[in-house]
Design a protein around this motif. Structure first.
Motif, PDB file in Angstrom:
ATOM      1  N   LEU A   1       0.618  -1.201  -0.038  1.00  0.00           N
ATOM      2  CA  LEU A   1       0.003  -0.013  -0.095  1.00  0.00           C
ATOM      3  C   LEU A   1       0.868   1.143  -0.173  1.00  0.00           C
ATOM      4  O   LEU A   1       1.661   1.542   1.002  1.00  0.00           O
ATOM      5  N   ASP A   2       1.027   1.932  -1.171  1.00  0.00           N
ATOM      6  CA  ASP A   2       1.725   3.324  -1.044  1.00  0.00           C
ATOM      7  C   ASP A   2       1.140   4.358  -0.445  1.00  0.00           C
ATOM      8  O   ASP A   2       1.703   5.484  -0.336  1.00  0.00           O
ATOM      9  N   ARG A   3      -0.231   4.164   0.122  1.00  0.00           N
ATOM     10  CA  ARG A   3      -0.756   5.385   0.711  1.00  0.00           C
ATOM     11  C   ARG A   3      -0.894   6.582   0.082  1.00  0.00           C
ATOM     12  O   ARG A   3      -1.128   7.708   0.614  1.00  0.00           O
TER      13      ARG A   3
ATOM     14  N   PHE B   1      -5.957   9.989   3.589  1.00  0.00           N
ATOM     15  CA  PHE B   1      -6.018   9.008   4.808  1.00  0.00           C
ATOM     16  C   PHE B   1      -7.617   8.641   5.042  1.00  0.00           C
ATOM     17  O   PHE B   1      -8.055   7.906   6.212  1.00  0.00           O
TER      18      PHE B   1
ATOM     19  N   ILE C   1       4.495   6.148  11.500  1.00  0.00           N
ATOM     20  CA  ILE C   1       5.434   5.947  10.527  1.00  0.00           C
ATOM     21  C   ILE C   1       4.670   5.713   9.300  1.00  0.00           C
ATOM     22  O   ILE C   1       4.992   6.269   8.243  1.00  0.00           O
ATOM     23  N   GLY C   2       3.940   4.672   8.903  1.00  0.00           N
ATOM     24  CA  GLY C   2       3.267   4.609   7.835  1.00  0.00           C
ATOM     25  C   GLY C   2       3.884   3.459   6.896  1.00  0.00           C
ATOM     26  O   GLY C   2       3.598   2.374   6.836  1.00  0.00           O
ATOM     27  N   GLY C   3       5.041   3.716   6.335  1.00  0.00           N
ATOM     28  CA  GLY C   3       5.806   2.731   5.392  1.00  0.00           C
ATOM     29  C   GLY C   3       6.679   1.797   6.266  1.00  0.00           C
ATOM     30  O   GLY C   3       6.861   1.734   7.365  1.00  0.00           O
TER      31      GLY C   3
ATOM     32  N   GLY D   1       0.291   8.967  10.391  1.00  0.00           N
ATOM     33  CA  GLY D   1       1.041   9.858  10.063  1.00  0.00           C
ATOM     34  C   GLY D   1       1.992   9.241   8.841  1.00  0.00           C
ATOM     35  O   GLY D   1       1.617   8.243   8.343  1.00  0.00           O
ATOM     36  N   ALA D   2       2.872   9.888   8.428  1.00  0.00           N
ATOM     37  CA  ALA D   2       3.813   9.203   7.239  1.00  0.00           C
ATOM     38  C   ALA D   2       5.354   9.632   7.433  1.00  0.00           C
ATOM     39  O   ALA D   2       5.962  10.279   6.582  1.00  0.00           O
TER      40      ALA D   2
ATOM     41  N   ASP E   1       7.799   7.936   7.380  1.00  0.00           N
ATOM     42  CA  ASP E   1       8.318   6.981   6.519  1.00  0.00           C
ATOM     43  C   ASP E   1       7.342   7.059   5.137  1.00  0.00           C
ATOM     44  O   ASP E   1       6.307   6.410   4.946  1.00  0.00           O
ATOM     45  N   LEU E   2       7.649   7.574   4.120  1.00  0.00           N
ATOM     46  CA  LEU E   2       6.945   7.728   2.820  1.00  0.00           C
ATOM     47  C   LEU E   2       6.762   6.584   1.924  1.00  0.00           C
ATOM     48  O   LEU E   2       5.992   6.388   1.056  1.00  0.00           O
ATOM     49  N   GLY E   3       7.587   5.576   2.271  1.00  0.00           N
ATOM     50  CA  GLY E   3       7.654   4.384   1.547  1.00  0.00           C
ATOM     51  C   GLY E   3       6.412   3.473   1.693  1.00  0.00           C
ATOM     52  O   GLY E   3       5.454   3.716   2.516  1.00  0.00           O
ATOM     53  N   PRO E   4       6.114   2.403   0.994  1.00  0.00           N
ATOM     54  CA  PRO E   4       4.885   1.623   0.866  1.00  0.00           C
ATOM     55  C   PRO E   4       4.671   0.936   2.308  1.00  0.00           C
ATOM     56  O   PRO E   4       5.789   0.401   2.843  1.00  0.00           O
ATOM     57  N   THR E   5       3.396   0.596   2.924  1.00  0.00           N
ATOM     58  CA  THR E   5       3.345  -0.303   3.813  1.00  0.00           C
ATOM     59  C   THR E   5       3.020  -1.599   3.246  1.00  0.00           C
ATOM     60  O   THR E   5       2.319  -1.949   2.354  1.00  0.00           O
TER      61      THR E   5
END
Lengths: 375, 375
Positions: A296-298, A302, B248-250, B287-288, B290-294
């Motif tokens: 998932l690149d989000r 949100f 963090i997200g990614g 939040g994000a 880390d902008l990488g994919p989850t």
């Protein structure tokens, strides 16, 4: 009629030495309790949801015959890395088969009226010649329906109906479905056409698209086409779909669906929102045709959710009244809306044949095997 | 007192030629309406949620001064691949700054009592010398509180409270939080200690763990430790946490949390379930960092959900009564539970300094910058 029925039952064992073994074990059933019946199983499908228990984490390329002519078996190696997740079932022979249909050959005092009737049933351990089961887990088949007609009347029909129920419960107005040419996907199309719910079908090739066009599907998008993302966004914008059910799980398809939903929402946006659109987008993953990770690149703000989906907890949430309503619809439309098609019918012994097992393990869309343990 | 207030307002522009430019534009405000006030902004934080709009997708390594001594600017290159997502804001100078605090210098007829008071406020465009705003979006600060005390009384406090509200609404009994040593994470610890909600804090190094130990956190797990998964599972098993909020997200941290929750649930399982445990596990990504994919490997059955989380839609769901309850708690505990700590206080002009901008853009845990536009 005998007091006790003895028959073979398929068992799947994952052993500590990293081997999977399927065997047929003779089982003698005690007479049924007052609310129970004994059913001679005549048709039971191999669903994707059965394969996880049947073949577990085995390396399908290593399937080989084992046992003897009298007592055949099937064996395969398990990659050691996958053994950890199997701890809870190690060295226990597990019966297999979620659902099936057959003829009631013995019935308890309170349910004597079922004797001789054909019934569909759910509850596991269906890959067997005889199954003792609570009468409440059986549905008598309508006049003229065969065991094959009733073999798949629970898992796929209730899952397809659950998708449309979820849409209503959560306030969505249209639906995206992947692996859409499957037996389940075809049922879902018939339900959505009857109920007036717009459905976007995502398929993986032109042959699958043709299957769905044939049954009247309106929105079909081919994920192997170069303009997939654009066509998916168009179909989502046209239908207003904000809910998806995905049978594949791994890879980037869930991500693509969320992107397309967000792009469709933003087509009508009048100003920039740094947090993405406020349109809530939900994808349920109900299968695992691709065992790889979901990525998932989000890049869709949100307002989104991705969740696992399993039929049984959903039915518990729906409640008994809802479940009975869905079951009644399945019985009434068994040979139309909920008709299943099978690639081949095999015996219990054939289910242990390495060549046949390799075929049903492929889970090819539109292919489904039926076991007839009475053969 | 002047009829009209004129002051500088920070603007962020993403232009079609793939450049980000920050400028300070002179703005003259009309007199306030009957329910409005004009506030001289004296403190406004740079939250992670502001940075998305402020610096957008710019390559921070290319930050450089632009403009003139009279009219300073800051500019940076935007990687062309990131420009597509910016279409809706291209070439529009956007005001920035979610929240702030200051002194009311003009007030409409219906809210004249606010004149001269210090207030906290939310509503965007706070990186400015003056802000005209509806009185309902302001909260008078308690006696003795400075503008700096009230600058961050909305985003972090309400987000931290929203986590505990979510736990109650969805029936969980304990909580996991990542990036747990942040200002928000520290507030969350104080809330959870006061409310008796078990909290598992996930931090990325020993220094962050020390910050949390200092304020009385009980469960602290360091994701850089070799035994992270095991320690996380232990803490989750001990607290019964089935809900997590992730900043963090990614990457694989969300996945690790779901695995640990599943492993904790299975510690008490008595039999094998091929579909995973029936314990529902939910992670919200708010939040994000880390902008990488989850990446989700889905090795935790089907009873899980991962969703985006945004404060405003949550507050709308909670309803006005609930929002007022949370706001009242923030005001009452402004200098205790909801105290924020700042790395440095800078002027509007300094916010455009390339060296200072590179520092606040790092979003280092525990570091936060405050702008005082009245400097």
């Amino acid at each position: 009629m005998a007091d006790r029925f003895t028959g073979l039952e398929l068992r799947s064992t994952v052993s500590s030495d990293a081997r999977l073994t399927l065997t047929l074990a003779p089982v003698t059933l005690d007479p049924p309790g007052p609310d129970e019946v004994i059913v001679r199983v005549e048709a039971t499908p191999i669903n994707p949801s059965d394969l996880g228990l049947l073949l577990g984490p085995a390396d399908v390329s290593t399937l080989a015959a084992s046992g003897s002519a009298d007592s055949p078996g099937l064996t395969a190696a398990i990659p050691p890395a996958r053994l950890g997740a199997m701890k809870a079932r190690l060295d226990q022979p597990m019966p297999v088969g979620n659902e099936g249909a057959g003829t009631v050959v013995a019935a308890g005092a309170n349910v004597a009226g079922l004797l001789g009737k054909k019934v569909g049933m759910i509850g596991g351990a269906m890959y067997a010649e005889y199954r003792k089961i609570a009468a409440r887990d059986c549905i008598p088949l309508p006049e003229g329906a065969s065991a094959a007609d009733g073999a798949s009347m629970f898992v796929n029909p209730l899952t397809a109906l659950a998708m449309v129920e979820t849409l209503r419960m959560e306030g969505h107005k249209a639906l995206v479905h992947t692996a859409a040419a499957s037996n389940l996907g075809q049922m879902l199309n018939r339900i959505c056409i009857a109920d007036g719910v717009p459905l976007v079908n995502v398929v993986r090739n032109e042959a699958q698209a043709a299957i769905l066009r044939e049954i009247g599907a309106k929105h079909i998008v081919d994920s192997s086409a170069a303009d997939f993302r654009e066509k998916l966004t168009d179909a989502i914008a046209e239908t207003g779909a904000t809910l998806a059910f995905d049978a594949i799980g791994g890879g980037r398809l869930v991500n693509s669906i969320l992107h397309a939903m967000e792009a469709a929402a933003n087509r009508s946006a009048t100003e920039y929102s740094r947090y993405g659109s406020s349109t809530f987008k939900q994808v349920y993953i109900y299968g695992a045709l691709d065992l790889g990770p979901t990525e998932l690149d989000r890049g869709y703000g949100f307002a989104w959710g991705v969740s696992g989906f399993l039929l049984t907890p959903f039915l518990m949430k729906l409640g008994m009244e809802g479940v009975l309503r869905l079951r009644a619809r399945v019985a009434a439309e068994l040979k139309t809306t909920f008709a299943s098609h099978y690639t081949a019918t095999i015996s219990l012994a054939e289910a242990l044949d390495p060549v046949i097992a390799a075929a049903y393990a492929k889970k090819a869309t539109g292919e489904k095997y039926l076991i007839d343990p009475s053969r």
